[in-house]
Design a protein around this motif. Structure first.
Motif, PDB file in Angstrom:
ATOM      1  N   GLU A  41       0.829  -1.206   0.000  1.00  0.00           N
ATOM      2  CA  GLU A  41       0.000   0.000   0.000  1.00  0.00           C
ATOM      3  C   GLU A  41       0.867   1.261   0.000  1.00  0.00           C
ATOM      4  O   GLU A  41       0.566   2.228  -0.705  1.00  0.00           O
ATOM      5  N   GLU A  42       1.954   1.248   0.773  1.00  0.00           N
ATOM      6  CA  GLU A  42       2.868   2.396   0.794  1.00  0.00           C
ATOM      7  C   GLU A  42       3.549   2.573  -0.560  1.00  0.00           C
ATOM      8  O   GLU A  42       3.768   3.702  -1.008  1.00  0.00           O
ATOM      9  N   LEU A  43       3.851   1.463  -1.229  1.00  0.00           N
ATOM     10  CA  LEU A  43       4.431   1.548  -2.575  1.00  0.00           C
ATOM     11  C   LEU A  43       3.426   2.152  -3.551  1.00  0.00           C
ATOM     12  O   LEU A  43       3.800   2.990  -4.382  1.00  0.00           O
ATOM     13  N   TYR A  44       2.162   1.735  -3.456  1.00  0.00           N
ATOM     14  CA  TYR A  44       1.127   2.319  -4.317  1.00  0.00           C
ATOM     15  C   TYR A  44       0.995   3.816  -4.060  1.00  0.00           C
ATOM     16  O   TYR A  44       0.850   4.608  -4.997  1.00  0.00           O
ATOM     17  N   ASP A  45       1.059   4.227  -2.787  1.00  0.00           N
ATOM     18  CA  ASP A  45       0.971   5.652  -2.458  1.00  0.00           C
ATOM     19  C   ASP A  45       2.154   6.420  -3.041  1.00  0.00           C
ATOM     20  O   ASP A  45       1.986   7.494  -3.626  1.00  0.00           O
ATOM     21  N   TYR A  50       2.710   9.538  -9.520  1.00  0.00           N
ATOM     22  CA  TYR A  50       3.199   9.863 -10.853  1.00  0.00           C
ATOM     23  C   TYR A  50       2.321   9.331 -11.973  1.00  0.00           C
ATOM     24  O   TYR A  50       2.629   9.526 -13.139  1.00  0.00           O
ATOM     25  N   GLY A  51       1.256   8.628 -11.620  1.00  0.00           N
ATOM     26  CA  GLY A  51       0.346   8.157 -12.652  1.00  0.00           C
ATOM     27  C   GLY A  51      -0.333   6.857 -12.256  1.00  0.00           C
ATOM     28  O   GLY A  51      -0.077   6.301 -11.185  1.00  0.00           O
ATOM     29  N   ALA A  52      -1.203   6.399 -13.149  1.00  0.00           N
ATOM     30  CA  ALA A  52      -1.971   5.179 -12.897  1.00  0.00           C
ATOM     31  C   ALA A  52      -1.060   3.962 -12.939  1.00  0.00           C
ATOM     32  O   ALA A  52      -0.284   3.786 -13.876  1.00  0.00           O
ATOM     33  N   ILE A  53      -1.190   3.126 -11.916  1.00  0.00           N
ATOM     34  CA  ILE A  53      -0.372   1.918 -11.807  1.00  0.00           C
ATOM     35  C   ILE A  53      -1.223   0.712 -12.161  1.00  0.00           C
ATOM     36  O   ILE A  53      -2.341   0.567 -11.677  1.00  0.00           O
ATOM     37  N   ARG A  54      -0.689  -0.131 -13.004  1.00  0.00           N
ATOM     38  CA  ARG A  54      -1.379  -1.370 -13.367  1.00  0.00           C
ATOM     39  C   ARG A  54      -1.116  -2.447 -12.318  1.00  0.00           C
ATOM     40  O   ARG A  54      -2.016  -3.180 -11.925  1.00  0.00           O
ATOM     41  N   GLN A  55       0.144  -2.545 -11.852  1.00  0.00           N
ATOM     42  CA  GLN A  55       0.482  -3.618 -10.928  1.00  0.00           C
ATOM     43  C   GLN A  55       1.781  -3.306 -10.202  1.00  0.00           C
ATOM     44  O   GLN A  55       2.671  -2.680 -10.763  1.00  0.00           O
ATOM     45  N   ILE A  56       1.877  -3.773  -8.949  1.00  0.00           N
ATOM     46  CA  ILE A  56       3.133  -3.734  -8.201  1.00  0.00           C
ATOM     47  C   ILE A  56       3.387  -5.141  -7.682  1.00  0.00           C
ATOM     48  O   ILE A  56       2.513  -5.752  -7.069  1.00  0.00           O
ATOM     49  N   ARG A  57       4.582  -5.652  -7.955  1.00  0.00           N
ATOM     50  CA  ARG A  57       4.985  -6.972  -7.465  1.00  0.00           C
ATOM     51  C   ARG A  57       6.178  -6.784  -6.549  1.00  0.00           C
ATOM     52  O   ARG A  57       7.254  -6.404  -6.994  1.00  0.00           O
ATOM     53  N   LYS A  58       5.980  -7.025  -5.260  1.00  0.00           N
ATOM     54  CA  LYS A  58       7.029  -6.842  -4.264  1.00  0.00           C
ATOM     55  C   LYS A  58       7.695  -8.186  -3.998  1.00  0.00           C
ATOM     56  O   LYS A  58       7.022  -9.203  -3.844  1.00  0.00           O
ATOM     57  N   GLY A  59       9.039  -8.189  -3.941  1.00  0.00           N
ATOM     58  CA  GLY A  59       9.780  -9.418  -3.663  1.00  0.00           C
ATOM     59  C   GLY A  59       9.499  -9.914  -2.258  1.00  0.00           C
ATOM     60  O   GLY A  59       9.478  -9.131  -1.310  1.00  0.00           O
ATOM     61  N   ASN A  60       9.333 -11.234  -2.117  1.00  0.00           N
ATOM     62  CA  ASN A  60       9.027 -11.780  -0.799  1.00  0.00           C
ATOM     63  C   ASN A  60       9.896 -12.971  -0.415  1.00  0.00           C
ATOM     64  O   ASN A  60       9.712 -13.540   0.637  1.00  0.00           O
TER      65      ASN A  60
END
Length: 137
Positions: A41-45, A50-60
């Motif tokens: 959620e913090e990454l999306y914020d 800077y613009g519309a995000i389609r996807q965020i994939r965080k390493g786990n």
């Protein structure tokens, strides 16, 4: 005309369909040096400014912790985010934001497979890969 999302940084490329971009620029950003405790959620914020995000994939996994892939809807938004967030200070860390370059990943995987094939052939034919003493004489 009223701006939606007043605190969103303006995109200098918006409306310039013919603007030339370097060949490495694409919609997918690879982010390194992320704090381990940062949430998606913090990454999306952060990146959503800077613009519309389609996807965020965080390493786990152990090897991918501290990294993420951020996919934007628009290439110009991705460029703007990369330009503004590379070196950005978050939770006592400085972000490293790069454009994802799949051809480099594929090349690396290809080289690793070739090395495995070479090692297998050396083992099969009992070759060490070093010059033998007989060949030196």
């Amino acid at each position: 005309m009223q701006s939606i999302g007043g605190d969103m940084p303006s995109n200098p490329f918006r409306g310039r369909a013919n603007a030339r971009l370097p060949p490495e620029v694409n919609r997918i950003l690879f982010v390194r040096n992320l704090p381990f405790k940062i949430t998606t959620e913090e990454l999306y914020d952060l990146f959503g400014r800077y613009g519309a995000i389609r996807q965020i994939r965080k390493g786990n996994t152990k090897d991918t912790r501290g990294t993420a892939f951020v996919v934007y809807e628009d290439i110009y938004d991705a460029k703007n985010a990369c330009d503004n967030l590379s070196g950005f200070h978050v939770m006592d860390r400085y972000l490293i934001v790069l454009y994802f370059q799949p051809h480099k990943q594929a090349k690396k995987a290809h080289l690793e497979k070739q090395q495995q094939d070479i090692d297998r052939m050396k083992a099969k034919f009992n070759v060490s890969g070093k010059e033998s003493d007989a060949a030196k004489k």
